[in-house]
Design an enzyme around this catalytic site. Structure first.
Site, PDB file in Angstrom:
ATOM      1  CE  LYS A 150      -3.638   2.411   2.399  1.00 42.50           C
ATOM      2  NZ  LYS A 150      -4.573   2.409   3.520  1.00 42.50           N
ATOM      3  CE  LYS A 163      -6.419   1.312  -0.308  1.00 40.37           C
ATOM      4  NZ  LYS A 163      -7.062   0.863   0.924  1.00 40.37           N
TER       5      LYS A 163
HETATM    6  C1  PBG Z   1      -6.781   3.763   5.246  1.00 37.83           C
HETATM    7  C2  PBG Z   1      -7.366   3.549   3.913  1.00 37.83           C
HETATM    8  C3  PBG Z   1      -7.202   4.409   2.825  1.00 37.83           C
HETATM    9  C4  PBG Z   1      -7.909   3.872   1.774  1.00 37.83           C
HETATM   10  C5  PBG Z   1      -8.499   2.706   2.234  1.00 37.83           C
HETATM   11  N1  PBG Z   1      -8.131   2.492   3.567  1.00 37.83           N
HETATM   12  C6  PBG Z   1      -6.587   5.682   2.609  1.00 37.83           C
HETATM   13  C7  PBG Z   1      -5.492   6.219   3.346  1.00 37.83           C
HETATM   14  O1  PBG Z   1      -4.476   5.578   3.551  1.00 37.83           O
HETATM   15  O2  PBG Z   1      -5.644   7.372   3.695  1.00 37.83           O
HETATM   16  C8  PBG Z   1      -7.995   4.506   0.451  1.00 37.83           C
HETATM   17  C9  PBG Z   1      -8.949   3.974  -0.482  1.00 37.83           C
HETATM   18  C10 PBG Z   1      -9.289   4.852  -1.597  1.00 37.83           C
HETATM   19  O3  PBG Z   1      -8.691   5.907  -1.850  1.00 37.83           O
HETATM   20  O4  PBG Z   1     -10.217   4.466  -2.308  1.00 37.83           O
HETATM   21  N2  PBG Z   1      -6.551   2.670   5.989  1.00 37.83           N
END
Ligand code: PBG
Length: 330
Positions: A199, A252
């Site tokens: 991520k 992601k």
């Molecule tokens: C945080 C989380 C995030 C997303 C899903 N879970 C964003 C972040 O790290 O701020 C992002 C998903 C998206 O942008 O669709 N645990």
């Protein structure tokens, strides 16, 4: 064999031939639909920053889950969006058995028994500071103090009927901590882990912060999420998560990181997932709204590319729309 004996265009001549040699197919069952659950009854409120996405109370989440299941969508991923007044520094509300996500899990399970239920496992939507872990005295996000809280949250979701938990916090060691907790409580056979193995600290999460009300109130997430410049480090993250017991590895965002997906596909036999994040969704929707591209064609192309790069399944806000298109096509 080379030209003119070899003519690659021969197999592109008709749709029948193209279909016959098509290497990658997209199926509604490949898709997971995120759902954002808010307190209340009868709530269905569009999320301004995310076209097609709504804040839903438990009853609305059940309706959408049923619609998704009817369309053949593979599963849903639940995010809790609690009342801001219920948030605290240690995300207590995330660990309550009567919280939004556990209530929704039970409600969907009884209404749509066969749908695969996944949950986002992270503290940021539940902490008053908006970070994915607990904050130490010096203001940094403490890794090891966060793990037991994630493990507790995992038990609550597992006990409420989740099939797959998706830790998205990027703390080191959280897959092992969650696995051990689940196994210790007799949930070892039933609850799988889809680790956000890679991520990235991405600018493409912008619109999501509105959906989950999870923007950090200070600093950013670069001390725990991956540097977008680092592909090799992403592989190390994935290796660790696999060793710790992840059943599925997730990358992601999706489209900007196809190289990571492809390298992972070469390296591991664990099923791979990708999350087409809010910014990727909005880029397509906004460009289509501006008349710059055809939404259906561009969306199907983007998702097919993610599958081609190696993702078995894709989390996407467009899951229902895409499933509808795929049914029309067949
Ligand atoms: C945080 C989380 C995030 C997303 C899903 N879970 C964003 C972040 O790290 O701020 C992002 C998903 C998206 O942008 O669709 N645990």
């Amino acid at each position: 064999m080379s030209y003119p004996a070899s003519r690659l265009r021969r197999l592109r001549r008709t749709e029948g031939l193209r279909r016959l040699v098509r290497e990658t197919r997209l199926d509604p069952a490949d898709l997971i639909l995120p759902l954002f659950v808010v307190p209340g009854v009868g709530v269905r409120r569009p999320v301004g920053s995310l076209p097609g996405v709504e804040h839903l109370s438990v009853d609305g989440a059940v309706e959408d889950a049923r619609r998704a299941a009817d369309l053949g969508v593979g599963g849903v991923m639940l995010f809790g969006v609690p009342d801001p007044r219920d948030k605290d520094a240690v995300a207590s509300v995330a660990r309550r058995d009567d919280g939004l996500v556990p209530e929704t899990l039970r409600a969907i399970r009884s209404a749509v028994p066969d749908l695969v239920l996944t949950t986002d496992l992270c503290l940021c939507g539940y902490t008053d500071h908006g970070h994915c872990g607990v904050i130490g005295a010096d203001g940094h996000v403490e890794n090891d103090a966060t793990l037991p809280l994630l493990a507790e949250m995992a038990l609550v979701h597992g006990a409420a009927g989740a099939d797959v938990l998706a830790p998205s916090d990027m703390m080191d060691g959280r897959v092992a901590a969650v696995r051990a907790a689940l196994d210790g409580e007799g949930l070892g056979e039933r609850v799988a882990i889809m680790a956000h193995a890679a991520k990235f600290a991405s600018g493409f999460y912008g619109p999501f912060r509105d959906a989950a009300h999870s923007a950090p109130s200070f600093g950013d997430r670069r001390s725990y999420q991956l540097d977008p410049a680092n592909g090799r480090e992403a592989l190390r993250e994935a290796d660790q998560d696999e060793l710790e017991g992840a059943d599925i590895l997730l990358v992601k965002p999706a489209l900007p990181y196809l190289d990571v997906l492809a390298r992972l596909a070469d390296r591991t036999d664990v099923p791979l997932a990708a999350y087409q994040v809010s910014g990727e969704h909005v880029v397509l929707q906004a460009a289509a709204a501006a008349g710059a591209l055809d939404l259906r064609r561009a969306t199907l192309e983007a998702l097919t590319a993610v599958r081609r790069a190696g993702a078995r399944l894709i989390v996407t806000y467009a899951a229902k729309e895409v499933a509808g298109w795929l049914h029309e096509r067949h």
